[in-house]
Design an enzyme around this catalytic site. Sequence first.
Site, PDB file in Angstrom:
ATOM      1  N   GLU A  26     -32.150  18.244  48.472  1.00  0.00           N
ATOM      2  CA  GLU A  26     -30.834  18.878  48.431  1.00  0.00           C
ATOM      3  C   GLU A  26     -29.905  18.129  47.480  1.00  0.00           C
ATOM      4  OE1 GLU A  26     -29.453  21.123  52.109  1.00  0.00           O
ATOM      5  OE2 GLU A  26     -28.102  19.417  52.132  1.00  0.00           O
ATOM      6  N   GLU A  51     -30.873  19.080  44.077  1.00  0.00           N
ATOM      7  CA  GLU A  51     -30.416  20.454  43.834  1.00  0.00           C
ATOM      8  C   GLU A  51     -28.930  20.475  43.501  1.00  0.00           C
ATOM      9  OE1 GLU A  51     -30.913  23.079  47.185  1.00  0.00           O
ATOM     10  OE2 GLU A  51     -30.202  24.832  46.074  1.00  0.00           O
ATOM     11  N   CYS A  84     -29.256  23.238  56.763  1.00  0.00           N
ATOM     12  CA  CYS A  84     -30.077  22.661  57.845  1.00  0.00           C
ATOM     13  C   CYS A  84     -29.927  23.396  59.162  1.00  0.00           C
ATOM     14  CB  CYS A  84     -29.680  21.217  58.122  1.00  0.00           C
ATOM     15  SG  CYS A  84     -29.531  20.228  56.678  1.00  0.00           S
ATOM     16  N   SER A  89     -27.789  26.084  49.754  1.00  0.00           N
ATOM     17  CA  SER A  89     -28.916  25.312  49.238  1.00  0.00           C
ATOM     18  C   SER A  89     -30.200  26.071  49.578  1.00  0.00           C
ATOM     19  CB  SER A  89     -28.940  23.939  49.905  1.00  0.00           C
ATOM     20  OG  SER A  89     -30.214  23.362  49.756  1.00  0.00           O
ATOM     21  N   LYS A 130     -33.368  27.034  66.417  1.00  0.00           N
ATOM     22  CA  LYS A 130     -34.590  26.559  65.758  1.00  0.00           C
ATOM     23  C   LYS A 130     -35.807  27.376  66.187  1.00  0.00           C
ATOM     24  CE  LYS A 130     -33.046  23.109  63.297  1.00  0.00           C
ATOM     25  NZ  LYS A 130     -33.188  23.120  61.832  1.00  0.00           N
ATOM     26  N   GLU A 157     -35.579  30.233  63.967  1.00  0.00           N
ATOM     27  CA  GLU A 157     -35.906  29.830  62.590  1.00  0.00           C
ATOM     28  C   GLU A 157     -37.425  29.732  62.395  1.00  0.00           C
ATOM     29  OE1 GLU A 157     -35.071  25.722  61.503  1.00  0.00           O
ATOM     30  OE2 GLU A 157     -34.257  26.383  59.593  1.00  0.00           O
ATOM     31  N   GLU A 214     -40.268  34.079  56.564  1.00  0.00           N
ATOM     32  CA  GLU A 214     -40.376  33.234  55.359  1.00  0.00           C
ATOM     33  C   GLU A 214     -41.069  31.906  55.659  1.00  0.00           C
ATOM     34  OE1 GLU A 214     -36.951  35.737  55.714  1.00  0.00           O
ATOM     35  OE2 GLU A 214     -36.958  33.743  56.548  1.00  0.00           O
ATOM     36  N   CYS A 255     -25.476  18.671  65.656  1.00  0.00           N
ATOM     37  CA  CYS A 255     -26.651  18.863  66.523  1.00  0.00           C
ATOM     38  C   CYS A 255     -26.525  18.136  67.864  1.00  0.00           C
ATOM     39  CB  CYS A 255     -27.904  18.389  65.817  1.00  0.00           C
ATOM     40  SG  CYS A 255     -28.111  19.149  64.212  1.00  0.00           S
TER      41      CYS A 255
END
Lengths: 593, 154
Positions: free
Chosen positions: A280, A283, A307, A327, A366, A369, A374, A523
């Site tokens: 990141e 990037e 994230c 990102s 999560k 996710e 993907e 988190c």
Amino acid sequence: MINLKINDQHVNVPEGTTVLNAAKELGINIPTLCNHKDLCVAGNCRVCVVEQKGARTLIAACAMPASEGMEIYTNSLKVRNARKHIVELLLSEHKSDCTKCYKNQKCELQRLANEYSFGEEVFLDLTEEVKYKIDRSSPSFIKDDSKCIRCQRCVRTCSQLQQVSAIAVANKGSHQKISSFHDRPMSHVVCTNCGQCVNRCPTGALVEKTYIDLVWDAIYDSDKHVVVQTAPAVRVALGEDLGYDPGERVTGKMVTALKQLGFDSVLDTDFTADLTIMEEGTELLTRLKKALVDGDKEISLPMFTSCSPGWIKFIEHKYPKLLNNLSTCKSPQQMFGALSKTYFAQKRNIDPSKIVSVSIMPCTAKKYEADRPEMRSSGYKDVDYVLTTRELAVMVKQAGIDFRNLEETKYDSVMGDSTGAAVIFGATGGVMEAALRTAYEIVTGREVPFKNLNIAPVRGMDGVKEATVKIEGTTEDWNFLEGAELKVAIAHGLVNANKIARAVAEGKASYHFIEIMACPGGCIGGGGQPIPTNMEIRQKRMEAIYSEDENLPLRKSHENPEVIAIYNDFLTKPNSHKSHELLHTHYVERESY
Amino acid sequence: MYNTGNLVKEMVERHGRNRDSLMPILQDIVGRHNYLTDEAMVEVAKELDISAAEVYGTASFYSFLDTEPRGRYVIRVCKTITCSMKGKNDILGAIEDLLKIKLGETTLDNQFSLLETNCIGWCHKAPAILINDMPYTELTPEKVLDVIKGYMNK
């Protein structure tokens, strides 16, 4: 100050204090259900009723401000009888299959029933009359209306903390229910799966979708190699569900427990958190270079972190025009998943089809996710099962492990090494701090100019934080950044994320890099963390995260020896072709309701 | 189904984009089309920058803000005590027989929907029904058929 008497004891409280909090000053406990420290007063469950001398009716202690000369009785016969009836009325509309319920022994209504209602049923059980809906459509949580007592903690959470309002109160009277838009499945509405409502639900109406049994099956399948990764915020909160006070770090004991549970390799999401910083950070620097030096108008700045899967789904629903500002880095969990079935499999010479990849996360999003289409770049489902901190605690108890007396052990290798920069991912501002520690050093060759590497301006519980880092003394490759001021912002809780996203969408923000975490506190305050979670508890977990960082020998992601090794052996360099294949992703536009 | 088109925009222009405008906007849409389509609720939510669940939650609280498709004429038969005692069931039966629909249903040509309502304040002239906003009182089965036939010919 206001003087009042509660149960014949005098107490002085500042103006505006509720009767409930005044009673706490005296150590008098008044039971509550709809009340939650993070949320506004609702006063709808009525469990906290108390008697005020001279008043005709009982009053709700959570909503009534203390006033001069008030005389309150919290445990008179009138109060006890009323409270008993209130609990019994709630129970008459609550499906009480407690022994089969996921919240058995963790349910606040059950606890009240235990105190106030035993013996014969007084009211008819109405749950048999109604066809309740159980919504299992989300991979993250289950919404079971038969357990709902309509306290509206979830509704207030979704609106006040997250500004999503995926659920609202619908209908009225006996038909009242907590409903999505037109009662559509939760998987088909604007819900981000953040699980903040799950963390606040007092009953079993909203619970995480558990994968504990599937993980046990994998562990006992001798054909499988079960890899487990643990997120940074789990180690500072797991203890709370195993008898420790908030803020106790249990990293070493947690690793031992995971080994005793039978996981074949106990590894660390922190390794891929460090890797995220490399990817990141690179990037970001590349985007800055393209925008500033090459004058490329296509480059989207500011860049948002990626994230937090709750934040990702939020921006996909609410600000699809900003998707290019995200990102492209996968979250550390998904980077880990993809590498567990490629790099790790190669290094350890294991057939990737035999690897089961499990992650322990402070998060319910999560789970969603890991299910995204993907997330299969290894050729398999990159992360097979996601468990919350709470579910791990359940497994430890199921296995009869004496957690407190465990030895402390270290993570296995490879993909078990980490730095302090990765640990602080668990707190709001942590990703930003970790990124700055590395990016500044890449650009200038020197450590970031903050005492002891602690970048104080990006830390703390303010909803939106801003900082400016002046870049001076750049190396030759980066001299286009000489004298530049890198402007960063940090937001946690989607209500704050929304403020920043709106400013960016309206072109009113001048930032370069923005960290966003969907949950309050980051988190550490995730939807999968131990219950209760509130401001004081988040604060303690946050302090634990920063002391974990200070106590680690390496505190900069680019110094992680395993990160250096993976670039030498496998990925070649940050943002390489291989990195893009395994560690980066893309996003989709979603409906706004 | 009706076309949301510029309808929501028009209502929003008229009432403004504050949270307080939600009710008058919903009332005006229902005033014109008898019910709220999903599209209309989503559109209102977007214009007012609130969630669609909140719009649905508000609409579903009020009996007269229907979120299910309804016909051009919504017949509401008062079900409260006085009207019940004065022959509400006969009125309802007569309408059901005439329109060939049951309570809660809409005719195939989308002209009539048949619903019950709580007290509409016409106890002194019970039994009463509403057709859209118009009350009809002191009904008999014969009288109510005439009233509805009048709407059929409109």
